[in-house]
Enzyme design. Sequence first.
Site, short mmCIF file in Angstrom:
data_model
loop_
_atom_site.label_atom_id
_atom_site.label_comp_id
_atom_site.label_asym_id
_atom_site.label_seq_id
_atom_site.Cartn_x
_atom_site.Cartn_y
_atom_site.Cartn_z
N HIS A 10 44.75 -12.55 -6.80
CA HIS A 10 46.07 -13.12 -6.53
C HIS A 10 47.23 -12.22 -6.92
CE1 HIS A 10 43.57 -16.54 -5.67
NE2 HIS A 10 44.47 -16.69 -4.73
N ARG A 48 50.20 -21.41 0.34
CA ARG A 48 49.35 -21.70 -0.82
C ARG A 48 50.14 -22.60 -1.78
NH1 ARG A 48 47.81 -16.03 0.07
NH2 ARG A 48 45.54 -15.87 0.08
N ARG A 89 48.39 -25.63 3.06
CA ARG A 89 47.09 -25.89 2.46
C ARG A 89 47.29 -26.75 1.23
NH1 ARG A 89 43.69 -20.94 0.21
NH2 ARG A 89 45.15 -20.98 -1.54
N GLU A 104 35.68 -21.05 4.21
CA GLU A 104 35.58 -19.98 3.21
C GLU A 104 34.32 -20.10 2.38
OE1 GLU A 104 39.09 -20.08 0.70
OE2 GLU A 104 39.21 -22.25 0.79
N ASN A 153 38.76 -14.07 2.20
CA ASN A 153 38.81 -13.61 0.80
C ASN A 153 37.67 -14.25 0.01
OD1 ASN A 153 41.16 -12.52 1.67
ND2 ASN A 153 42.50 -13.91 0.56
N ASP A 154 37.52 -15.55 0.22
CA ASP A 154 36.43 -16.25 -0.48
C ASP A 154 35.12 -16.17 0.30
OD1 ASP A 154 37.40 -17.19 -2.97
OD2 ASP A 154 38.69 -18.60 -1.90
N ARG A 178 35.36 -11.46 -6.08
CA ARG A 178 36.47 -10.72 -5.47
C ARG A 178 37.38 -10.07 -6.49
NH1 ARG A 178 39.89 -15.86 -2.95
NH2 ARG A 178 41.79 -14.65 -3.12
N CYS A 188 43.13 -16.62 7.74
CA CYS A 188 44.23 -16.39 6.80
C CYS A 188 43.78 -15.56 5.60
CB CYS A 188 44.84 -17.72 6.34
SG CYS A 188 43.66 -18.78 5.54
C1 PEP Z 1 40.78 -17.01 1.32
O1 PEP Z 1 39.93 -17.36 0.50
O2 PEP Z 1 40.56 -16.20 2.24
C2 PEP Z 1 42.15 -17.52 1.24
C3 PEP Z 1 43.04 -17.24 2.17
O3 PEP Z 1 42.48 -18.28 0.17
P1 PEP Z 1 42.83 -17.71 -1.30
O4 PEP Z 1 43.02 -16.23 -1.16
O5 PEP Z 1 44.05 -18.42 -1.73
O6 PEP Z 1 41.61 -18.09 -2.06
MG MG Z 2 40.24 -19.06 -0.76
#
Ligand code: PEP
Ligand code: MG
Length: 569
Positions: A190, A297, A333, A432, A455-456, A466, A503
């Site tokens: 983040h 977010r 979200r 995800e 990302n997840d 990650r 996303c």
């Molecule tokens: C993801 O997991 O790809 C996502 C967009 O959510 P975050 O990065 O907030 O976990």
């Molecule tokens: Mg995520």
Amino acid sequence: MTTELYGIAASDGIAIAKTYRLESPSLLFDKTTIEDPEAEIERLHAALTVSMQELELIKEQAEKQIGPKEAAIFGAHLMVLSDPELIGPITEKIKNDGVNAEFALQEVSDMFMEIFASMDNEYMQERAADIKDVRNRVLAHLLGVKFPNPGLISEKVILLAEDLTPSDTVQFNPEFIQGFVTEIGGRTSHSAILARTLEIPAVVGVKKLMASLEDGTLLIIDGIEGKIIADPSAEIIEEYEQRQKHFAAQKDELASLKDAATVSSDGFEVELGANIGSPKDVASALENGAEAIGLFRTEFLYMGRDSFPTEEQQFEMYSEVLKRMGSKPTVVRTMDIGGDKELSYMDLPKELNPFLGLRAIRLSLNMPDLFRTQLRALIRASVHGNLKIMFPMIATLEEFRQAKRLFIEEQEKLAAEGIAFNDNIEVGIMVEIPSTAVMADVFAKEVDFFSIGTNDLIQYTLAADRMNENVAHLYQPFNPAILRMVKMVIDAAHKEGKWAGMCGEMAGEELAVPILLAMGLDEFSMSATSILKTRSIISKLSKAEIEPHIDAILSLATAEDVKNYVSKI
Ligand code: PEP
Ligand code: MG
């Protein structure tokens, strides 16, 4: 001597400034007997006064940066510092026991913290945390060690930290923080995402960073290559100043695409959205040519404060975003709290594997009152724009059904109260978690849309944290396993006449864009600063020419094979 260190390029751009180490100082001291209690009490008062002056400034700064409500916590800290019930016993102890101020402060504050922490009242328990914060600040002054204040920095610096928490980063003033470097983290942690939102360069995952660099070292961050250079020579500085200019010129050139549609060279149109974390980010999204907000977010609205935002406060924040986006789609979200996004005022159980624990929709369903408050605020705000809602971390269909049921119940209650809202809000999910990607055909019958959270999805599919730079080599967006899942999700959506977006940060990766375009992804949402570059890339690609390669790409064996193949198309 010039030193180069390497990490992961987390946010584009180049910065040159002195370093500022953000770290907790050692507050160890010995208990001593003192000769002159009056002088010791004076020393205590001097430390209290400096601490108060600092807190006043931080409070003022936070009010400007994040708002008066969120800055209230510093007001609470100031109250602790001037409370005679706390300060009185400390001076008494110095006088009566002849001990040093550090010891007296520690003993008395420990006693109060214990009392507060054991109370059966959340508000009083939080006061224990306030006392600890304040105590550490005063102790640092007594001991003459630096107590870092990210919100107080008033000169241009590059921050160095082992890790940055979201509560550190909400205090940042991009006017002074030129960039940051951390020891921990990956491209999708983040802090990295925040750097891209603030448009400041960042390099993360630099091993031995804190052991290698001192405070005040002249440093260059190259957020494009993922490299930092300490004590650069005049020649190197000049070279990087040139690169800085080149980067800015490139940015200006892309700005001409700001109001253009996103169309491939063969006329296929897609939507480019921005990922945001607060209403403040809408300005940068629009400046960077966003056609939508593909991911808001909302958990960041719950951070940097000392209690949950009320329905009214949330209603105002969602309305602000929706009004500013007008008819442009805005995908909000619901809160994704848990994992690395902790709330200081929320007593969450300590978990061994927080990323696999009670987070996101799991937490929302576990605390339905909190979730209902958010849903109500969202539904009410829907009259102000083009709202779509999505749930994070959906792993099973039951979770979606349960969340959707709560959403419908809140709609019904609001209707009964005669409150207006849009009764056509689309409700979708983030994909995800691998189970949901695999079951996308089943989900597609019930959801209004998918947004693929790579990302997840990557971290859960390859079992590679990650945030962990030691397994960064396994964090592979181009692994055919990921690409196959992405294709499954897009196809499943289209089969049911629904749309699919992405996303996760992969949506803005130069090499991923041709594949995603050819697979038929409808919406790409990313850090605002990647939008114009992506629009430019898409305008030069022909969807029809890449399409015949998709089957071949999906049958490749490794991520490297995919990257090699795509770079040659
Ligand atoms: C993801 O997991 O790809 C996502 C967009 O959510 P975050 O990065 O907030 O976990
Ligand atoms: Mg995520």
